[in-house]
Design a protein around this motif. Structure first.
Motif, mmCIF file in Angstrom:
data_model
loop_
_atom_site.group_PDB
_atom_site.id
_atom_site.type_symbol
_atom_site.label_atom_id
_atom_site.label_comp_id
_atom_site.label_asym_id
_atom_site.label_seq_id
_atom_site.Cartn_x
_atom_site.Cartn_y
_atom_site.Cartn_z
ATOM 1 N N SER A 92 0.796 -1.135 0.011
ATOM 2 C CA SER A 92 -0.065 -0.062 0.047
ATOM 3 C C SER A 92 0.921 1.282 0.127
ATOM 4 O O SER A 92 0.554 2.273 -0.821
ATOM 5 C CB SER A 92 -0.800 0.103 1.324
ATOM 6 N N MET A 93 1.942 1.128 0.567
ATOM 7 C CA MET A 93 2.768 2.558 0.692
ATOM 8 C C MET A 93 3.398 2.687 -0.593
ATOM 9 O O MET A 93 3.753 3.872 -0.998
ATOM 10 C CB MET A 93 3.895 2.263 1.829
ATOM 11 N N THR A 94 4.168 1.808 -1.224
ATOM 12 C CA THR A 94 4.792 1.879 -2.522
ATOM 13 C C THR A 94 3.539 2.182 -3.568
ATOM 14 O O THR A 94 3.987 3.050 -4.343
ATOM 15 C CB THR A 94 5.036 0.444 -3.133
ATOM 16 N N LEU A 112 1.541 9.667 -5.866
ATOM 17 C CA LEU A 112 2.195 10.929 -5.821
ATOM 18 C C LEU A 112 3.276 11.334 -6.764
ATOM 19 O O LEU A 112 3.222 12.437 -7.226
ATOM 20 C CB LEU A 112 2.859 11.004 -4.363
ATOM 21 N N GLN A 113 4.004 10.636 -7.137
ATOM 22 C CA GLN A 113 5.060 10.636 -8.260
ATOM 23 C C GLN A 113 4.472 10.980 -9.713
ATOM 24 O O GLN A 113 4.786 11.713 -10.412
ATOM 25 C CB GLN A 113 6.327 9.763 -8.472
ATOM 26 N N ALA A 114 3.195 10.178 -9.965
ATOM 27 C CA ALA A 114 2.545 10.453 -11.112
ATOM 28 C C ALA A 114 1.779 11.674 -10.942
ATOM 29 O O ALA A 114 1.814 12.381 -12.117
ATOM 30 C CB ALA A 114 1.687 9.396 -11.408
ATOM 31 N N ASP A 115 1.154 11.976 -9.976
ATOM 32 C CA ASP A 115 0.639 13.243 -9.778
ATOM 33 C C ASP A 115 1.561 14.523 -10.026
ATOM 34 O O ASP A 115 1.307 15.616 -10.666
ATOM 35 C CB ASP A 115 -0.079 13.415 -8.256
ATOM 36 N N HIS A 126 5.109 26.431 -8.052
ATOM 37 C CA HIS A 126 3.790 26.471 -8.026
ATOM 38 C C HIS A 126 3.120 25.622 -6.556
ATOM 39 O O HIS A 126 3.705 24.580 -5.848
ATOM 40 C CB HIS A 126 3.016 25.727 -8.699
ATOM 41 N N PRO A 127 2.020 26.158 -5.771
ATOM 42 C CA PRO A 127 1.696 25.718 -4.478
ATOM 43 C C PRO A 127 1.312 24.337 -4.645
ATOM 44 O O PRO A 127 1.642 23.466 -3.651
ATOM 45 C CB PRO A 127 0.655 26.531 -4.135
ATOM 46 N N GLN A 128 0.494 23.920 -5.557
ATOM 47 C CA GLN A 128 0.238 22.591 -5.833
ATOM 48 C C GLN A 128 1.461 21.572 -5.827
ATOM 49 O O GLN A 128 1.431 20.498 -5.183
ATOM 50 C CB GLN A 128 -0.726 22.356 -6.985
ATOM 51 N N GLU A 163 5.890 17.939 -0.758
ATOM 52 C CA GLU A 163 5.845 17.933 0.700
ATOM 53 C C GLU A 163 5.443 16.227 1.220
ATOM 54 O O GLU A 163 6.127 15.638 1.998
ATOM 55 C CB GLU A 163 5.170 18.763 1.599
ATOM 56 N N ALA A 164 4.365 15.949 0.504
ATOM 57 C CA ALA A 164 3.827 14.718 0.750
ATOM 58 C C ALA A 164 4.581 13.544 0.065
ATOM 59 O O ALA A 164 4.694 12.586 0.949
ATOM 60 C CB ALA A 164 2.394 14.573 0.016
#
Length: 760
Positions: A323-325, A331-334, A346-348, A354-355
């Motif tokens: 689940s963690m991977t 997150l990397q894709a986002d 950019h803030p996003q 940060e995440a």
């Protein structure tokens, strides 16, 4: 019964030729608009030639030999060539992840070599003089001095800059941009086409820099080979680790066999102990999993340190780290998706960073904890295996059988791994021969776009299409009378005559066209109108005929003047009266003075206002001076008395009345006349204006006998193919020289005659 010219006239204007010819007439009427659209489109094409950046195309052709023992087939290679990873690697090698965000005007500099290592977000190059410069980072920290055409190496920067035109104070600013967005932009310019039959792959790269597209096409192939070699290397390294473990296992078994006195490995094998085999397999699986987790933890630690992306290992669905991977992958894709539209500040993007930092740290801690847990499990299984082996030591036959079985398993596994290693090494050796560059990319000499012939042809075609559509649209919404059928149906009146355009060369001032050029085709149209009048009146003399129109400028004075002339040619007594007391122009057509005229005759100021003309043979009464009360004069008893007097003295009295819509003079005169003719100019007068004219005359009890279609500008005859029956050329050779023939040069007449013959 209708005369022959009238019948031909009706056919000419009836519109029986069908929709195609009417559409053609619409286009011919608006050919200038179509031509303007073509010219504007061509101007746009020319501007594009000068202003649009050129687009170049470079191609490289690869021959791919299939390898049944490898999974890198042609389809996989095609996908790999179009992958973002290869694009990112090629961009980094060309330093295209750096862009010039600021450059002083008139500064001409060529960057021949550029490489940056470390975390510099950008560079600022300030010119000291024509041959030297200084290098700073974006925070203003000085990195060193440089010279034109000499390498600059400092603080992880390797730069070769050539100053072609520079002066002190100018600067050049380079900034790092996210390579993910640059790679996606590059992939939009890359096209890979496969030819399965010939086993060829064509890689095409387009762009605005000829050298850059050539280098990118060649670099993609180089990175493809490097990527395939790296994949083989990773598989080979993983296999070598497994071989090392198998050799260690075999060495351990050899020591145990030596202690048990079984080095000869003789005797018949007995069935292995189930628990020993199970424990041995469990320990091997746990050891392999621990090694993978240990390797992943090391790579993750590097990613945490450098802020780079991390590709987690494949884990079973039951693994506590799955689940963690998965969350880290998401997150990397986002982040990659956000960098397409935004910068790293950019803030996003910062929120996702940060995440990512938190998730990587948590995953690294989980990896290390899981590694310690696996080590404990391996130690526990090893102790169980040792205890089980010690328990069997006293049973010599069983012990010997168990050792033989374990030896055989380890030997078979080592042999299988060695065969796989041989295949991988052979595949790596064949890799260079599997992908061959048949046609490397070269520098394109001419741009793919804009291509002058294609661009101009496309512009002209688009302009022509747009002009035709616009002309047809305007024709569809046109509310003017453009055909005799429209006039007949719209006004519900008979057509008395169709008058073509009078050539510009005639008449001379003071001479009507019927006098100057009696054999001209336009005069024949007036004769046809005269014939129709004779039919309508039953050849009865003493007729008072009113000629008017809906709006000024439709040629009613020209029609009334030339009609009076052709009526006088028959020997009839004709009087032409100019009743336009507001804007009198009739006197200028005969070269006469306007005073004394009708006004003076009605007011009693003059009794000799009527002119008796010899050429043409008719009497003429001009309008006279402009009065203050023209409507009252025309509606007076003296006007009615005058008409009664001249009616008895003349065969035809023609009244040139003012237009109906601007003033009421024609409505006053119409009930006093025997025939009322209205002049309508085609392709100009709105239908609503003509209908309003008819309604206004009928409101005062006037009876409109017919319509005279006066093609004053020539638009009706020129742009309706069948209307040209009364054109100025088709009577040539039958009625003698036309007015156009008199104006044409011999070369033009010869050319036209040749065209008439060719056009049959």
């Amino acid at each position: 019964m209708m005369s022959q010219p009238e019948a031909k006239q009706e056919n000419a204007w009836s519109g029986d030729d069908g929709v195609p010819l009417r559409l053609l007439g619409t286009l011919r009427r608006r050919w200038r608009l179509v031509g303007l659209c073509v010219v504007l489109a061509l101007l746009g094409g020319v501007l594009t030639l000068f202003l649009a950046p050129p687009v170049y195309r470079a191609q490289t052709v690869l021959a791919v030999t299939p390898d049944p023992e490898s999974d890198s087939d042609a389809a996989g290679i095609e996908k790999l060539l179009a992958s973002r990873r290869l694009a990112e690697q090629a961009l980094r090698r060309l330093n295209l992840d750096w862009q010039v965000i600021e450059q002083s005007p008139d500064l001409q500099a060529v960057i021949s070599r550029f490489a940056v290592s470390g975390g510099l977000p950008g560079l600022m190059i300030r010119i000291d003089d024509a041959q030297s410069y200084r290098v700073y980072d974006l925070a203003g920290r000085f990195l060193g001095d440089g010279r034109s055409r000499q390498p600059f190496v400092s603080e992880g920067v390797d730069l070769l800059l050539e100053l072609e035109a520079a002066r002190a104070g100018q600067q050049l600013v380079l900034e790092y941009r996210p390579v993910a967005s640059a790679a996606l932009a590059l992939l939009d310019t890359v096209q890979v086409v496969a030819d399965p039959q010939q086993r060829l792959l064509t890689v095409t790269v387009t762009g605005t820099d000829a050298l850059q597209v050539r280098d990118l096409a060649n670099l993609l192939v180089e990175e493809l080979r490097a990527e395939l070699a790296m994949r083989h290397g990773e598989q080979l390294a993983d296999l070598q680790r497994q071989l090392q473990q198998a050799r260690q296992t075999l060495a351990t078994l050899q020591e145990e066999q030596g202690r048990a006195g079984l080095l000869a490995m003789t005797g018949q094998a007995v069935p292995p102990a189930a628990d020993l085999a199970r424990l041995e397999q469990q320990r091997a699986e746990l050891t392999a999993l621990r090694d993978r987790i240990r390797s992943a933890a090391g790579r993750l630690a590097v990613a945490v340190r450098d802020g780079a992306e991390f590709i987690p290992p494949d884990l079973d669905a039951s693994s506590p780290l799955r689940s963690m991977t998965a969350r880290l992958d998401q997150l990397q894709a986002d982040r990659r998706q956000l960098l397409i539209d935004y910068t790293e500040a950019h803030p996003q993007v910062l929120q996702v960073d940060e995440a990512l930092t938190v998730t990587r740290s948590e995953l690294l801690t989980a990896f290390r904890s899981y590694e310690r847990q696996l080590t404990s499990q391996i130690d526990m299984v090893s102790r169980q295996l040792q205890e089980a082996t010690a328990g069997l030591a006293e049973q010599s036959p069983a012990r010997q059988a168990e050792l033989r079985q374990r030896w055989q398993i380890a030997t078979d596994r080592l042999a299988a791994l060695q065969r796989q290693e041989d295949k991988l090494r052979a595949g790596a050796a064949r890799l260079a021969n599997r992908i061959k560059v048949i046609d490397p990319a070269v520098t394109p000499r001419t741009p793919l776009w804009p291509d002058p012939p294609r661009l101009l042809a496309l512009s002209a075609g688009c302009g022509l299409l747009g002009g035709v559509l616009l002309a047809l649209l305007l024709g569809a919404v046109d509310r003017r009378f453009n055909s005799i059928e429209q006039i007949r149906e719209g006004l519900r009146l008979p057509i008395f005559g169709v008058i073509p355009k009078i050539p510009e060369t005639v008449p001379a001032r003071g001479v009507p066209v019927a006098v100057q050029s009696p054999k001209a085709p336009v005069v024949e149209a007036f004769r046809a109108l005269r014939t129709r009048l004779h039919v309508a009146t039953g050849k009865q003399p003493h007729q008072v005929i009113l000629v008017t129109s809906s709006l000024p400028g439709e040629g009613k004075s020209t029609v009334s003047t030339n009609l009076a002339v052709v009526l006088g040619m028959t020997g009839a007594r004709v009087l032409l009266i100019g009743c336009d007391l507001r804007r009198p122009t009739l006197h200028s057509m005969f070269g006469q003075s306007n005073e004394p005229g009708l006004v003076e005759l009605l007011t009693g100021e003059s009794r000799d206002a009527i002119r008796h003309l010899a050429s043409p043979r008719l009497d003429f009464l001009p309008a006279g001076r402009i009065p203050e009360n023209p409507a009252e004069l025309l509606g007076s008893a003296r006007m009615r008395q005058l008409l009664d007097t001249v009616r008895s003295r003349y065969d035809y009295v023609l009244i040139d009345a003012p237009p109906v819509l601007p003033v009421t003079d024609a409505q006053i005169l119409s009930p006093l006349t025997d025939l009322t003719l209205v002049v309508v100019e085609p392709c100009r007068v709105p239908q609503a204006a003509a209908r309003q004219m008819v309604a206004a005359l009928r409101d005062v009890g006037a009876v409109i006998d017919g319509v005279v279609v006066n093609d004053r500008t020539g638009r009706g005859f020129r742009f309706h193919g069948s209307y040209s029956y009364y054109g100025n050329r088709n009577y040539s050779g039958y009625y003698g020289e036309s007015a156009d023939d008199l104006a044409e040069s011999r070369l033009r007449r010869s050319t036209r005659a040749l065209w008439d013959k060719l056009n049959g």
